[in-house]
Design an enzyme around this catalytic site. Structure first.
Site, PDB file in Angstrom:
ATOM      1  N   ASP A 106       0.815  -1.213   0.000  1.00  0.00           N
ATOM      2  CA  ASP A 106       0.000   0.000   0.000  1.00  0.00           C
ATOM      3  C   ASP A 106       0.847   1.260   0.000  1.00  0.00           C
ATOM      4  OD1 ASP A 106      -2.586   1.404   0.323  1.00  0.00           O
ATOM      5  OD2 ASP A 106      -1.753   1.947   2.275  1.00  0.00           O
ATOM      6  N   MET A 129      -7.134   5.945   3.297  1.00  0.00           N
ATOM      7  CA  MET A 129      -7.298   7.081   2.385  1.00  0.00           C
ATOM      8  C   MET A 129      -6.102   7.275   1.456  1.00  0.00           C
ATOM      9  SD  MET A 129     -10.273   8.249   2.986  1.00  0.00           S
ATOM     10  CE  MET A 129     -10.131   9.731   2.001  1.00  0.00           C
ATOM     11  N   ARG A 130      -5.056   6.454   1.617  1.00  0.00           N
ATOM     12  CA  ARG A 130      -3.890   6.647   0.772  1.00  0.00           C
ATOM     13  C   ARG A 130      -4.239   6.435  -0.699  1.00  0.00           C
ATOM     14  NH1 ARG A 130      -0.349   3.772   3.410  1.00  0.00           N
ATOM     15  NH2 ARG A 130       0.689   5.515   4.452  1.00  0.00           N
ATOM     16  N   ALA A 131      -5.127   5.513  -0.997  1.00  0.00           N
ATOM     17  CA  ALA A 131      -5.506   5.254  -2.387  1.00  0.00           C
ATOM     18  C   ALA A 131      -6.106   6.501  -3.027  1.00  0.00           C
ATOM     19  CB  ALA A 131      -6.491   4.091  -2.455  1.00  0.00           C
TER      20      ALA A 131
END
Length: 665
Positions: free
Chosen positions: A193, A274-276
């Site tokens: 991720d 929320m990184r995506a």
């Protein structure tokens, strides 16, 4: 010799685009390139460095500070006023798989700190890569703590070294590019991720394209400089396009409607965190700049999602990365802002025209042959339950559960992991030892204590502590190591009952998941019919083991002796290849031996070949009438005997509670 030109690489448009977008906007978070060996992954990454613009750096600064905006916290600073500067090409720094932590992030010279009272920081590879490229080949083979350090620096733009109460920090902004072969093992999902983008590459199956690849490679090897000159103009043009996109990047607008589309796409694919969303937004902005637009469009978001989301959909190490193009299109369509349409006709309902034909956006119903579009359902090869019967019955594993933990006896000194006790570089301190025994990080208190009695003899006059090499003491730490977990699985006819084999495969799959989490190598030996085979040589790729296990057929007699002898052979060979990694043998059987004359006696003799190996016999016998043969085998192996029903951690907890309550009563 000049590197292979970037524009001379044949094919791989997704990898080419991902590398370019990361160069335009390093904030994207870098690229992870997954693919089989021999697909020009390393060639393309090394060629990318030649496309990056040169950088101005302050003279004498080991951390490549920009003279226009120097790092105020630079260890070589402060760089005040009009510092002298020079221009140099952007660097490509390669991180070797065997690099130590101090080599990667830098180190503090503790001896100088004690003796002279100064902070002497030696920069590492992260400092060398600042304002350039950091390339990690076989990133999946790096220790997890090194991968964490790399990804933290890439995300924060700074590297920090803290040691014995002294902290040093410096800027470390670079384009991080990692390559890996999935056959050699996967990265953990939480590390996956942290990479911004991911690309799957594979060699072309088109003969014409393969001919072109070979022709260009041979031409380059015959005359590297002449070959590079042929593509110098195209490389220069591409470099100019990248610089133009970098200049345009700050002015690209990301409107609210585009942000809503990004959020809708990420939510529809159920990615964690929320990184995506952030990475997809940054990538879409970079793609818009690359296309020469000053505002993000739906096409930019589509491209960004294809690169930023596949590796974030994995829920466990056995899931294959990827996204559905149809689901992506539907999510983008659902997030489109409402626009006034034509007035409703007499046949139009409240949801629009009554049209179920092609192009209506509806999902086709599952066919009688399997899933949507007629594809066979997962777990039913060829659409037929039971799999391929030509080579025996094939029964699929069920859903993995949390497995009971098994350890290798004693204390080892193997690779860092989470299974068995070991003397490692980290962990709790259990003692100290002199420098003649071990090198590494000195133990501050023990070193000071050893040097203190000698200060008068060494003529100390109130200055810093005078330390000599014999004074150095090093911490002896106990942590956890990863082991070689070798599964020896009975696939004979006595195991062929569908319900039993499903339970066996589910238990082994759960133990494989446990091995993945504990950083073990795994191997798989199977025996059925008249012999045994090494179905999977020892590897860190637990998903490969899971795949082999899932396709394992059953049938025939039970050559238990051959299975044990093959397991002994594999452990002997692996002990020569990797002597520091201690083995754990898990024999999965009901204990029957029915192949050949004196099958039981030969099995007992074969057990003697495994003397000294920590072993577990997973007893698969079921029913009211039990022969207890697996327990007898465990006795001859000196192994733990564990019934199949007690492999789950929850089942073990229940057994302990029942026994404890019985004693209390």
């Amino acid at each position: 010799m000049k590197p292979y030109p970037f524009t001379a690489v044949v094919g791989m448009p997704d990898l080419r685009l991902a590398l370019v977008l990361s160069s335009i906007s390093p904030a994207v978070g870098g690229v992870l390139v997954r693919g089989e060996k021999g697909t020009a992954k390393s060639t393309m990454v090394r060629a990318l460095a030649g496309l990056l613009p040169s950088v101005d750096v302050v003279d004498g600064c080991r951390f490549s500070c920009d003279p226009e905006s120097p790092d105020p916290g630079c260890p070589d600073g402060p760089h005040e006023g009009a510092a002298a500067a020079h221009r140099r090409p952007a660097r490509l720094v390669e991180l070797p798989v065997g690099a130590a932590e101090d080599r990667v992030i830098g180190s503090l010279n503790l001896e100088r700190a004690l003796a002279e009272g100064v902070t002497d920081y030696q920069p590492g590879l992260l400092a060398a890569a600042h304002r350039g490229l950091l390339y990690v080949d076989e990133v999946n083979l790096l220790h997890d703590h090194l991968v964490d350090a790399l990804l933290d620096a890439a995300a924060m733009g700074r590297a920090t070294v803290e040691r014995e109460g002294v902290s040093v920090s410096h800027a470390a902004r670079f384009v991080l590019i990692g390559t890996m072969n999935p056959e050699e093992g996967e990265l953990r999902p939480q590390l996956l991720d942290r990479f911004g983008l991911t690309v799957e590459v594979a060699s072309s199956r088109d003969p014409e394209q393969r001919v072109q690849v070979v022709r260009r490679r041979l031409a380059y090897e015959a005359d590297p400089d002449g070959f590079a000159a042929e593509y110098a103009a195209s490389d220069a043009e591409l470099a100019e396009d990248i610089q133009a996109a970098q200049r345009l990047l700050p002015s690209v607008k990301l409107p609210d409607d585009a942000l809503r589309q990004i959020a809708e796409v990420c939510a529809s694919f159920e990615v964690d965190g929320m990184r995506a969303d952030i990475v997809t937004a940054r990538t879409a902005v970079a793609h818009a700049a690359w296309a020469g637009r000053d505002e993000v469009s739906t096409e930019d978001i589509r491209v960004a999602a294809r690169l930023a989301l596949p590796h974030r959909r994995r829920r466990n190490p056995f899931d294959a990365p990827g996204i559905s193009e149809e689901q992506l299109d539907q999510a983008l369509q659902d997030a489109q802002p409402d626009e006034p349409g034509p007035p409703e006709g007499p046949d139009d309902g409240p949801d629009g025209p009554d049209d179920d034909g092609p192009g209506s956006g509806s999902t086709p119903p599952p066919s009688a042959e399997g899933g949507p579009g007629g594809e066979p359902r997962q777990g039913d090869p060829g659409g037929q339950p039971g799999g391929d019967r030509r080579h025996g019955m094939v029964e699929r594993a069920g859903k993995a559960f949390r497995a009971r933990a098994f350890e290798v006896k004693g204390t080892g000194e193997g690779e860092r992991g989470r299974r068995s006790r070991a003397i490692t570089d980290n962990g709790r301190t259990i003692g100290v030892q002199p420098s003649s025994v071990r090198e590494g990080r000195p133990h501050l208190v023990a070193t000071v204590r050893a040097a203190a009695p000698h200060q008068r003899a060494r003529g100390r006059d109130g200055g810093g502590l005078r330390v000599r090499k014999p004074d150095l003491r090093f911490a002896r730490r106990e942590g956890r190591e990863g082991n070689l977990v070798l599964f020896c699985v009975d696939a004979s006819g006595s195991m062929g009952a569908r319900a039993r084999m499903r339970e066996v495969k589910t238990a082994v799959l759960s133990l494989l998941l446990d091995a993945y989490q504990r950083r073990d190598k795994v191997g798989l030996v199977t025996f059925r019919g008249t012999g045994a085979e090494l179905a999977l040589p020892p590897t860190i790729s637990v998903d490969a083991a899971a795949s082999r296990l899932d396709e394992l057929p059953t049938g025939g007699r039970t050559p238990l002796a051959e299975g044990l002898m093959e397991a002994a052979r594999v452990l002997r060979v692996e002990g020569i290849r990797d002597p520091r990694r201690r083995p754990l043998l898990i024999v999965v059987t009901d204990g029957r031996a029915t192949s050949g004359a004196d099958a039981v006696a030969r099995a007992r003799a074969a057990a003697g070949l495994l003397d000294g190996v920590t072993s577990v016999v997973m007893d698969c016998e079921s029913g009211k009438m039990r022969l207890g043969l697996a327990a007898d085998l465990a006795t001859h192996l000196g192994a733990d005997h564990v019934p199949l029903t007690e492999v789950a951690a929850d089942a073990l907890t229940g057994v302990v509670r029942a026994r404890t309550s019985g004693r209390a009563a």
